[in-house]
Design a protein around this motif. Structure first.
Motif, PDB file in Angstrom:
ATOM      1  N   GLU A   1      -5.142  -1.563  -6.544  1.00 44.26           N
ATOM      2  CA  GLU A   1      -4.842  -2.816  -5.483  1.00 44.26           C
ATOM      3  C   GLU A   1      -4.778  -4.091  -6.382  1.00 44.26           C
ATOM      4  O   GLU A   1      -3.875  -4.762  -6.328  1.00 44.26           O
ATOM      5  CB  GLU A   1      -5.754  -2.665  -4.293  1.00 44.26           C
ATOM      6  CG  GLU A   1      -5.153  -3.612  -3.320  1.00 44.26           C
ATOM      7  CD  GLU A   1      -5.898  -3.535  -2.006  1.00 44.26           C
ATOM      8  OE1 GLU A   1      -5.464  -4.201  -0.864  1.00 44.26           O
ATOM      9  OE2 GLU A   1      -7.152  -2.916  -1.920  1.00 44.26           O
TER      10      GLU A   1
ATOM     11  N   ASN B   1       0.850  -1.223   0.023  1.00 43.31           N
ATOM     12  CA  ASN B   1      -0.028  -0.022  -0.095  1.00 43.31           C
ATOM     13  C   ASN B   1       0.857   1.339   0.053  1.00 43.31           C
ATOM     14  O   ASN B   1       0.775   2.345  -0.748  1.00 43.31           O
ATOM     15  CB  ASN B   1      -0.865   0.106   1.264  1.00 43.31           C
ATOM     16  CG  ASN B   1      -1.694   1.228   1.397  1.00 43.31           C
ATOM     17  OD1 ASN B   1      -1.367   2.142   1.968  1.00 43.31           O
ATOM     18  ND2 ASN B   1      -2.862   1.275   0.886  1.00 43.31           N
TER      19      ASN B   1
ATOM     20  N   TRP C   1      -6.436   3.648  -5.332  1.00 42.47           N
ATOM     21  CA  TRP C   1      -6.262   2.476  -4.801  1.00 42.47           C
ATOM     22  C   TRP C   1      -7.160   1.443  -4.960  1.00 42.47           C
ATOM     23  O   TRP C   1      -6.991   0.265  -5.149  1.00 42.47           O
ATOM     24  CB  TRP C   1      -5.852   2.543  -3.243  1.00 42.47           C
ATOM     25  CG  TRP C   1      -5.021   1.169  -2.600  1.00 42.47           C
ATOM     26  CD1 TRP C   1      -5.504   0.447  -1.836  1.00 42.47           C
ATOM     27  CD2 TRP C   1      -3.661   0.665  -2.982  1.00 42.47           C
ATOM     28  NE1 TRP C   1      -4.717  -0.577  -1.502  1.00 42.47           N
ATOM     29  CE2 TRP C   1      -3.495  -0.347  -2.410  1.00 42.47           C
ATOM     30  CE3 TRP C   1      -2.973   0.967  -4.155  1.00 42.47           C
ATOM     31  CZ2 TRP C   1      -2.314  -1.265  -2.718  1.00 42.47           C
ATOM     32  CZ3 TRP C   1      -1.980   0.313  -4.514  1.00 42.47           C
ATOM     33  CH2 TRP C   1      -1.472  -0.915  -3.659  1.00 42.47           C
TER      34      TRP C   1
END
Length: 492
Positions: A480, A139, A476
């Motif tokens: 991701e 992350n 994200w």
């Protein structure tokens, strides 16, 4: 929470002598040295070459111009091999936590985000640990990619407020220049002075220290974030305008929903009592951070609510960064332009044309702090020159010695064109860059020779329609799953 880059002290010592890798082409008058008997000799030579850089005082040894963090792929690989993603996720906010110490190498392309991503995946496979133990580190790599994408999207606009401040104070009420007591580390507050000294003496700060220091500059001292951002970029080995400026904006509240604050309890929770136990202000009961968050909010911003609650948008982009280059046939006799965003073996120009003459140019104007960009380096940040710290130059030089590259100084475009002429080049090949200066130099080069721009492997491939970034959460949510799709055990 965004993260300023956060290196730490390396465990691998620099070699006693520094020998540049051999070149397959002849040297020329004006080339900078590529071998030194010691790191101290390297620092002394750079101080002689660049007297405008921030170096040690006249009564200090040459070693004072060096960071304890050595440059180069050798040191970067040692740090990469030592990462502990699980410990990172659980302790990264603490001053003595298991931070990766990779940011200087990532910032300058000694390691790419893709290489670090793959190393984390390899750690998961090797250790047999569950994916969740590495998710925080992946992350945080995403934050770096996100900042770079925003820089490419907004260009020089990252030197301006992307949103209105949420402090209730007018932008004109903030001072344009950093006070001398902050720069010199003599505010009388042990934590702030310790952070300032560490910044200038080593070229790094832990991420939490950067946030605390930025909050003090902007909210307690009421100084424009641009002045603080320039100060950090002068010194940090990982100084990158995207990660740096946008993190400062996050603290200041012009790229977040509210200003970032800290109090003494927060400082001691993550930093221990290393500062407070010897602080005269704390002993005298005059510590400005000794309060609850509600008290600090009222003291610094009054009782008024934030100026506005922003949407997920960061406002209309201002075009910046490198423009896509037209596809060119592979040149027969290229020279390679090596710049500060790609100082590692993954540089696609070096991979595509091994053995061809390559050049890196130390930009005199940038080093002296006299850049001529359209915004923050000048008018938007107060206008004063911001010379780079010699430690940054020494780190770059150490990285360059491990590459087959000629090193010169001066005007980048002029030096590259002269280098191309000297080697009878039919084109210049380079790797893609995000800094708007890259496109300005590329355009000057392209007026004289074809310029081929090669793109390194990305951290994550996003379609054009997926690059309306907004806040990190929006990015994200799209990125991701694509990142983890590259992990062999991504279903685990």
């Amino acid at each position: 929470m965004p993260e300023f880059p956060q290196p730490d002290r390396p465990t691998v010592p620099a070699p006693p002598t520094l020998q540049g890798v051999p070149l397959a082409w002849p040297t020329a008058a004006g080339d900078l040295p590529r071998q030194f008997p010691s790191r101290a000799a390297l620092a002394a030579e750079l101080q002689r070459q660049f007297p405008a850089a921030l170096g040690p005082g006249p009564d200090q040894p040459a070693e004072a111009g060096l960071s304890p963090i050595p440059g180069g792929r050798r040191a970067a690989e040692a740090r990469l091999a030592a990462i502990e993603p699980g410990h990172y996720g659980s302790s990264r906010n603490h001053m003595d936590g298991a931070v990766t110490r990779l940011s200087p190498y990532i910032r300058h392309g000694v390691l790419t985000l893709a290489e670090v991503r793959d190393a984390v995946f390899a750690w998961l496979q090797r250790s047999g640990r569950p994916r969740r133990e590495a998710e925080k580190l992946i992350n945080e790599l995403g934050w770096r990619d996100y900042w770079q994408r925003l820089w490419r999207q907004h260009g020089e606009a990252i030197w301006h407020d992307l949103e209105p401040l949420k402090t209730g104070h007018a932008p004109s009420s903030y001072a344009a220049e950093l006070p001398d007591d902050l720069r010199q580390g003599r505010t009388g507050l042990a934590c702030i002075d310790g952070f300032s000294a560490e910044l200038s003496e080593t070229g790094w700060l832990h991420n939490h220290a950067r946030m605390w220091l930025a909050a003090y500059v902007v909210h307690w001292r009421r100084v424009r974030w641009q002045a603080g951002a320039r100060w950090f970029l002068q010194h940090l080995l990982d100084g990158d305008p995207a990660s740096n400026n946008l993190s400062w904006q996050w603290v200041a509240s012009c790229f977040s929903t509210k200003p970032y604050l800290f109090n003494r309890a927060n400082l001691e929770r993550y930093g221990g009592d290393r500062f407070c136990r010897g602080c005269r202000a704390a002993a005298a009961g005059t510590c400005p951070f000794e309060a609850s968050y509600e008290q600090l909010q009222a003291r610094l911003f009054g009782e008024q609510a934030p100026a506005r609650s922003p949407s997920d948008s960061v406002g209309p982009p201002v075009k910046g960064g490198a423009a896509p280059a037209a596809a060119l046939p592979s040149p027969a006799r290229p020279v390679l332009w090596i710049h500060g965003e790609a100082l590692g073996p993954a540089n696609p120009a070096l991979r595509a044309h091994p053995g061809r003459p390559a050049l890196f140019v130390f930009d005199d104007a940038l080093i002296a702090g006299h850049t001529t960009t359209t915004s923050g380096d000048g008018a938007a940040a107060g206008g004063a020159a911001s010379p780079l710290n010699l430690k940054r130059l020494a780190f770059l030089q150490e990285c360059l010695l491990e590459l087959p590259v000629t090193i010169r100084r001066g005007d980048g475009a002029a030096e590259l064109l002269a280098f191309a002429q000297r080697h009878g080049a039919d084109a210049i090949v380079t790797s893609a860059g995000v800094d708007p200066r890259f496109e300005a130099i590329r355009a000057r080069l392209a007026a004289a020779l074809p310029v081929q721009v090669l793109t390194p492997e990305p951290f994550v491939a996003l379609k054009e329609e997926e690059t309306d970034l907004g806040r990190f959460g929006r990015y994200w949510r799209r990125a991701e799953a694509k990142v983890w799709a590259g992990f062999p055990g991504h279903g685990a």
